[in-house]
Design a protein around this motif. Structure first.
Motif, short mmCIF file in Angstrom:
data_model
loop_
_atom_site.label_atom_id
_atom_site.label_comp_id
_atom_site.label_asym_id
_atom_site.label_seq_id
_atom_site.Cartn_x
_atom_site.Cartn_y
_atom_site.Cartn_z
N VAL A 66 0.78 -1.03 -0.07
CA VAL A 66 0.28 0.13 -0.03
C VAL A 66 0.91 1.00 0.60
CG1 VAL A 66 -2.18 -1.25 1.31
CG2 VAL A 66 -0.69 -0.26 2.40
N PRO A 69 -0.98 4.29 -2.34
CA PRO A 69 -1.85 5.02 -1.82
C PRO A 69 -1.15 6.31 -0.67
CG PRO A 69 -2.11 2.73 -2.19
CD PRO A 69 -0.14 3.11 -2.45
N CYS A 70 -0.99 5.64 0.50
CA CYS A 70 0.10 6.32 1.55
C CYS A 70 0.77 7.59 0.78
CB CYS A 70 1.63 4.95 2.42
SG CYS A 70 -0.02 3.86 3.13
N VAL A 73 -1.61 9.89 -0.49
CA VAL A 73 -2.19 10.66 0.65
C VAL A 73 -1.66 11.75 1.32
CG1 VAL A 73 -3.06 10.51 3.22
CG2 VAL A 73 -3.67 9.11 0.87
#
Lengths: 225, 206
Positions: A66, A69-70, A73
């Motif tokens: 992930v 996506p991290c 963000v």
């Protein structure tokens, strides 16, 4: 020493605009004046330094699956912070950069540094990388902005009232229109490559450019190393 | 399963942290942004209206017509209405919508400012320059044919920027039409604290 090397590599040897050729959307879009270029460059510098720091801090916590996506963000958070602060404290600049501030999120330089550097290096090296890359990006934008503004508007606006104007100069409008961005960038890239090959030849590492200018066989961007 | 839970929890924690940081930033900048936006609007109003001593952005009349809402800002001096301003948008621009702020006083167009545009630099973008905007100013709203000279009106276009010039005229004309149609409502009702007569007389001259 390593800190210093990571800091200055972004300025010339791995300049995000002229060497890595990343972040072309803002490069072509906002460089119609030096003021816009500097505003964009500083905003990107801030996001780059902050995202590099946070990604480097969290690099051992974020599972590989992930990580993208991290990173996104984290980057989007800092871009929104810049957007809000610029809207509050530099309202006019925010107005002229407009949509391109939120679009920093998709600037490849930032995700690229998070993925290629900050997620693999310690905090202080990531800080150096962020500052160096951000300054390199800012200087690249400013150089391009200066060329385009000087040719296309006959003036140089550094910030607010700090500006010079050429008297009696008939502006060459193409330079500040969209095609002018491509032409100016192409010319600057050409000049950079020429300088690089000259420097390489002088230091005794003469490399003939490949017959077909194909990225896979070309070694031009390695001249400086 | 354990692995999946870890993925979910890490991403959730990061998003929650991001949310908290953004909430804090928003609280920090909200008032400044509102003030900056208001200052921007007041700057445009100051430019197009005669000298006033009220807050035109808080003394407004809203009129629903033709599927959109128009806001008219009223400028007063000593309670007397000395001018009305409105924002009008034309979608006939070359590079996108053109928004203008128009100030009206004594049945004349007082001043015009371009608020937003995306016209070509050096060509259409010259609509923001004073020599062009001056062509609209100090003209009677009723007695002027609001069209380019090319289209049978009285406004000179900018050479090589007919579309942009026409869009500015279009924005102006749309707004002035609404203004003329609803003039009574716009200029008549004075704010409750001020004398009702003052609001009517000066603004109502055609």
């Amino acid at each position: 020493m390593t800190f210093y090397r990571e800091l200055i590599k972004g300025l010339w040897r791995e300049n995000p605009i002229f060497r890595l050729v990343l972040g072309m959307c803002p490069t072509l879009a906002v460089t119609t004046s030096v003021e816009n270029s500097l505003g964009m460059g500083m905003a990107t510098l801030f996001v780059l330094v902050c995202s590099n720091l946070v990604v480097s801090l969290l690099r051992n916590l974020i599972p590989a699956k992930v990580r993208i996506p991290c990173f996104i963000v984290v980057i989007a958070t800092f871009v929104t912070i810049v957007d809000l602060f610029m809207n509050a404290f530099a309202h006019a600049l925010h107005g002229s950069l407009g949509l391109f501030i939120p679009l920093i999120v998709v600037n490849c330089v930032i995700l690229g540094r998070a993925e290629a550097f900050a997620s693999k290096h310690a905090l202080w090296l990531s800080l150096a990388d962020g500052i160096g890359m951000g300054l390199g990006f800012t200087l690249g934008l400013a150089a391009l902005g200066a060329c385009r503004e000087l040719l296309g508007a006959g003036s140089l606006t550094v910030w607010g009232d700090i500006k010079w104007a050429l008297e009696g100069y008939e502006p060459f409008l193409l330079a500040i229109l969209a095609p002018g961005g491509f032409i100016a960038l192409g010319c600057l890239l050409g000049v950079m490559n020429h300088v690089q090959s000259r420097l390489a030849a002088r230091s005794g590492r003469h490399v003939t450019p490949p017959q077909h200018l194909d990225c896979r066989h070309c070694v031009m961007c390695r001249f400086g190393k | 399963m354990k692995q999946t839970l870890r993925l979910i929890s890490v991403l959730t924690v990061i998003c929650a942290g991001a949310g908290a940081l953004l909430g804090w930033t928003n609280a920090l900048t909200r008032d400044r942004i509102a003030a900056a936006l208001r200052e921007e609007k007041l700057g445009a109003l100051r430019a197009v209206l005669p000298v006033y001593d009220n807050a035109p952005d808080r003394d407004t009349v809203r009129i629903q017509t033709g599927g959109r809402e128009w806001t008219f800002y009223r400028a007063r001096r000593n309670g007397t209405c000395v001018g009305v301003a409105f924002e009008s948008v034309s979608d006939q621009g070359y590079g996108g919508p053109i928004a203008v702020m128009v100030g009206v006083t004594n049945g004349m167009v007082n001043r015009v400012e371009i608020l937003r545009h995306a016209e070509t630099p050096g060509l259409g973008a010259r609509i923001t320059e004073r020599p062009f905007l001056r062509r609209f100013e100090q003209r009677s709203i009723r007695d002027t044919v609001w069209a380019l000279r090319k289209d049978g009106g009285v406004i000179d276009r900018i050479t090589a920027a007919t579309i942009s010039s026409r869009a500015v005229v279009d924005a102006l004309k749309k707004g002035l039409d609404v203004y003329l149609e609803h003039k009574k409502e716009i200029t008549e009702d004075a704010p409750p604290s001020l004398s009702p007569q003052g609001g009517v007389k000066n603004g109502a001259t055609p």
